[in-house]
Design a protein around this motif. Sequence first.
Motif, PDB file in Angstrom:
ATOM      1  N   GLN A  42       0.820  -1.215   0.000  1.00  0.00           N
ATOM      2  CA  GLN A  42       0.000   0.000   0.000  1.00  0.00           C
ATOM      3  C   GLN A  42       0.848   1.257   0.000  1.00  0.00           C
ATOM      4  N   SER A  43       1.894   1.292   0.805  1.00  0.00           N
ATOM      5  CA  SER A  43       2.721   2.503   0.894  1.00  0.00           C
ATOM      6  C   SER A  43       3.582   2.714  -0.347  1.00  0.00           C
ATOM      7  N   ARG A  44       3.950   1.624  -1.025  1.00  0.00           N
ATOM      8  CA  ARG A  44       4.805   1.734  -2.203  1.00  0.00           C
ATOM      9  C   ARG A  44       4.030   1.774  -3.516  1.00  0.00           C
ATOM     10  N   MET A  45       2.889   1.089  -3.591  1.00  0.00           N
ATOM     11  CA  MET A  45       2.184   0.946  -4.864  1.00  0.00           C
ATOM     12  C   MET A  45       0.756   1.494  -4.841  1.00  0.00           C
ATOM     13  N   ARG A  46       0.224   1.784  -3.652  1.00  0.00           N
ATOM     14  CA  ARG A  46      -1.171   2.252  -3.519  1.00  0.00           C
ATOM     15  C   ARG A  46      -2.137   1.297  -4.221  1.00  0.00           C
ATOM     16  N   LEU A  47      -1.889  -0.010  -4.053  1.00  0.00           N
ATOM     17  CA  LEU A  47      -2.714  -1.014  -4.713  1.00  0.00           C
ATOM     18  C   LEU A  47      -4.154  -1.013  -4.190  1.00  0.00           C
ATOM     19  N   PHE A  48      -4.318  -0.578  -2.942  1.00  0.00           N
ATOM     20  CA  PHE A  48      -5.647  -0.650  -2.314  1.00  0.00           C
ATOM     21  C   PHE A  48      -6.348   0.704  -2.289  1.00  0.00           C
ATOM     22  N   THR A  49      -5.832   1.650  -3.089  1.00  0.00           N
ATOM     23  CA  THR A  49      -6.467   2.967  -3.206  1.00  0.00           C
ATOM     24  C   THR A  49      -6.465   3.373  -4.675  1.00  0.00           C
ATOM     25  N   PRO A  50      -7.609   3.431  -5.357  1.00  0.00           N
ATOM     26  CA  PRO A  50      -8.948   3.117  -4.842  1.00  0.00           C
ATOM     27  C   PRO A  50      -9.135   1.615  -4.666  1.00  0.00           C
ATOM     28  N   TYR A  51     -10.162   1.240  -3.923  1.00  0.00           N
ATOM     29  CA  TYR A  51     -10.379  -0.166  -3.568  1.00  0.00           C
ATOM     30  C   TYR A  51     -11.364  -0.794  -4.543  1.00  0.00           C
ATOM     31  N   ALA A  52     -10.850  -1.701  -5.381  1.00  0.00           N
ATOM     32  CA  ALA A  52     -11.680  -2.378  -6.381  1.00  0.00           C
ATOM     33  C   ALA A  52     -11.656  -3.881  -6.118  1.00  0.00           C
ATOM     34  N   LEU A  53     -12.303  -4.660  -6.999  1.00  0.00           N
ATOM     35  CA  LEU A  53     -12.384  -6.104  -6.812  1.00  0.00           C
ATOM     36  C   LEU A  53     -11.009  -6.774  -6.748  1.00  0.00           C
ATOM     37  N   PRO A  54     -10.067  -6.435  -7.666  1.00  0.00           N
ATOM     38  CA  PRO A  54      -8.722  -7.034  -7.533  1.00  0.00           C
ATOM     39  C   PRO A  54      -8.072  -6.713  -6.185  1.00  0.00           C
ATOM     40  N   SER A  55      -8.290  -5.506  -5.688  1.00  0.00           N
ATOM     41  CA  SER A  55      -7.748  -5.127  -4.381  1.00  0.00           C
ATOM     42  C   SER A  55      -8.329  -6.006  -3.292  1.00  0.00           C
ATOM     43  N   LEU A  56      -9.639  -6.260  -3.364  1.00  0.00           N
ATOM     44  CA  LEU A  56     -10.308  -7.108  -2.380  1.00  0.00           C
ATOM     45  C   LEU A  56      -9.737  -8.521  -2.395  1.00  0.00           C
ATOM     46  N   VAL A  57      -9.499  -9.061  -3.594  1.00  0.00           N
ATOM     47  CA  VAL A  57      -8.963 -10.419  -3.707  1.00  0.00           C
ATOM     48  C   VAL A  57      -7.577 -10.506  -3.070  1.00  0.00           C
ATOM     49  N   VAL A  58      -6.708  -9.551  -3.391  1.00  0.00           N
ATOM     50  CA  VAL A  58      -5.360  -9.551  -2.823  1.00  0.00           C
ATOM     51  C   VAL A  58      -5.422  -9.358  -1.310  1.00  0.00           C
ATOM     52  N   ASP A  59      -6.272  -8.454  -0.862  1.00  0.00           N
ATOM     53  CA  ASP A  59      -6.463  -8.195   0.570  1.00  0.00           C
ATOM     54  C   ASP A  59      -6.898  -9.469   1.286  1.00  0.00           C
ATOM     55  N   PHE A  60      -7.869 -10.178   0.711  1.00  0.00           N
ATOM     56  CA  PHE A  60      -8.364 -11.419   1.311  1.00  0.00           C
ATOM     57  C   PHE A  60      -7.270 -12.487   1.353  1.00  0.00           C
ATOM     58  N   LEU A  61      -6.532 -12.637   0.255  1.00  0.00           N
ATOM     59  CA  LEU A  61      -5.488 -13.658   0.210  1.00  0.00           C
ATOM     60  C   LEU A  61      -4.393 -13.374   1.234  1.00  0.00           C
ATOM     61  N   LEU A  62      -4.030 -12.099   1.404  1.00  0.00           N
ATOM     62  CA  LEU A  62      -2.975 -11.744   2.340  1.00  0.00           C
ATOM     63  C   LEU A  62      -3.408 -11.904   3.787  1.00  0.00           C
ATOM     64  N   ASN A  63      -4.597 -11.435   4.111  1.00  0.00           N
ATOM     65  CA  ASN A  63      -4.995 -11.353   5.518  1.00  0.00           C
ATOM     66  C   ASN A  63      -5.922 -12.466   5.995  1.00  0.00           C
ATOM     67  N   CYS A  64      -6.436 -13.273   5.075  1.00  0.00           N
ATOM     68  CA  CYS A  64      -7.250 -14.427   5.455  1.00  0.00           C
ATOM     69  C   CYS A  64      -6.628 -15.725   4.932  1.00  0.00           C
ATOM     70  N   GLY A  65      -6.257 -15.722   3.652  1.00  0.00           N
ATOM     71  CA  GLY A  65      -5.664 -16.916   3.065  1.00  0.00           C
ATOM     72  C   GLY A  65      -4.372 -17.325   3.749  1.00  0.00           C
ATOM     73  N   VAL A  66      -3.511 -16.360   4.049  1.00  0.00           N
ATOM     74  CA  VAL A  66      -2.245 -16.662   4.718  1.00  0.00           C
ATOM     75  C   VAL A  66      -2.496 -17.291   6.082  1.00  0.00           C
ATOM     76  N   THR A  67      -3.459 -16.746   6.813  1.00  0.00           N
ATOM     77  CA  THR A  67      -3.781 -17.286   8.137  1.00  0.00           C
ATOM     78  C   THR A  67      -4.271 -18.728   8.038  1.00  0.00           C
ATOM     79  N   LEU A  68      -5.121 -18.996   7.052  1.00  0.00           N
ATOM     80  CA  LEU A  68      -5.609 -20.359   6.847  1.00  0.00           C
ATOM     81  C   LEU A  68      -4.456 -21.310   6.533  1.00  0.00           C
ATOM     82  N   PHE A  69      -3.552 -20.907   5.656  1.00  0.00           N
ATOM     83  CA  PHE A  69      -2.434 -21.770   5.291  1.00  0.00           C
ATOM     84  C   PHE A  69      -1.432 -21.915   6.439  1.00  0.00           C
ATOM     85  N   ALA A  70      -1.269 -20.868   7.255  1.00  0.00           N
ATOM     86  CA  ALA A  70      -0.331 -20.933   8.381  1.00  0.00           C
ATOM     87  C   ALA A  70      -0.760 -21.976   9.400  1.00  0.00           C
TER      88      ALA A  70
END
Length: 492
Positions: A42-70
């Motif tokens: 986010q600080s380097r690429m502003r990927l989540f601003t504005p917040y669109a569907l691809p942003s949601l997918v990446v957000d989910f994979l990072l903050n939910c998918g990683v936890t599930l796999f961990a």
Amino acid sequence: MAQTYKQLKEAWVSGHTGSSVADVNSVSLAMPLSILLWSVVQSRMRLFTPYALPSLVVDFLLNCGVTLFATTIYASTPWVLNLLLLLPAAILFVLERPAPAGRHVPRRHKKDDDAKQQKLDPLPVKPFITNYRGAMMVITCVAILAVDFRVFPRRFAKVENWGTSLMDMGVGSFVFTAGVVSVRSALKEGAGRRPSLSKRLVTSTRHSIPLLVLGTVRLISVKGLDYAEHVSEYGIHWNFFFTLAFLPPFVALFQSVFDLVPSYAVLSCLLAAVYEIALDWTSLGSYILVAPRTNILSQNREGIFSFIGYLAIFLAGQSLGSIALPRQVPLPKDASPVDFLRKTMLGRLAIASLIWTALFYFSTSYYGLRLSVSRRIANLPYFLWVSSFNSYQITICCAIETLLFPDLYKTPSSAVDEKQKTREATSTVLHAFNRNGLAVFLVANLLTGLVNMTMPTLHMGVLQSMGVLGVYTAAVAGVAVGLDKWNVSIKL
């Protein structure tokens, strides 16, 4: 004689001894590292601003998918996953320069800006608190269903009597993080302006009623549907919702004691110490662990008496919240390292983490008190372990925010500008989980029950298990994000 499937399920979650504190730390480190990678992107690429569907997918994979796999696929090799998160974050941080800030609110007349400047909240919303509480809610929701699958290691399940495990830390962290944010109202009121005890008790009772209703509904559902249950966890009738329900009125009582001992940390330690003395020097400890279940008290002794430990954990959370929530006063450029530790939020959080950790190791070490951790009775070492773990995790999240969003509160701005900047520094998925935490937790419990009643989870292979868990995690996240998108806040 062949066991019924219900007996198999109960045996699957019973009699465990857990793992080491280091193991719990290495697995759970994936949470702040996911937040780190999200923050770098986010600080380097502003990927989540504005917040669109691809942003949601990446957000989910990072903050939910990683936890599930961990907690499943990478459970035996946690440092492989940690490095897979840390290395791209480090590379991106080094190679990419900070991206320009996101969209800004149009400039107003100077008088309007001055008026807004004066109205800056002394207790601003802190993205690192939101991110951490959201991440803790995610891992809690994942674990309550994953524990019923063989892909979830047994060392992560709650221990029977003595020991440490990931799920033991989960219930304590739930209470601790609730305490962190609950201190906001006390900080707003300030000393000497607190409502009377009777008014505080009435208000706290109103907050307790919905939780009591949820606890009662869960009790009736479990008994009525003949659902598999682990009796030694809280007792025959007690459940975690009852523990949460009784916290507000008892916290209201302890606010009066706060006038005599003006430190939540000291109050929590005194309460935990007195409880530990009662456990060790009287028959209370043996009563909780081995007494026959002959009446309503003995049938629910684990839930009733462990509440004292959870109350101490809640007060410890309030202690950390009193450090983390207030607006930080900027330090002069010539400030010394000692000033940084004593006067900055990050420095004070680091000191608090070191103190809680030192107390924990003193309580359990050979040269200290030589006590064993027990989530079942929520004893002194368990209280100190939960306080230490959450303190250093929150400190890591604070360090991430300080490093990657250094101008979040420093640049003079209006309250509207600051709110926008803090929102851009917060994961939308984690914000959604945090905003309606208890409601999402309730949905997760309902879905967990539905899955267990319709699928033979113990007989499913790795691919089937991960498929079900992935769909479940996405469904829970979808409910959280949907409520947030529709601007719905459900207060339980």
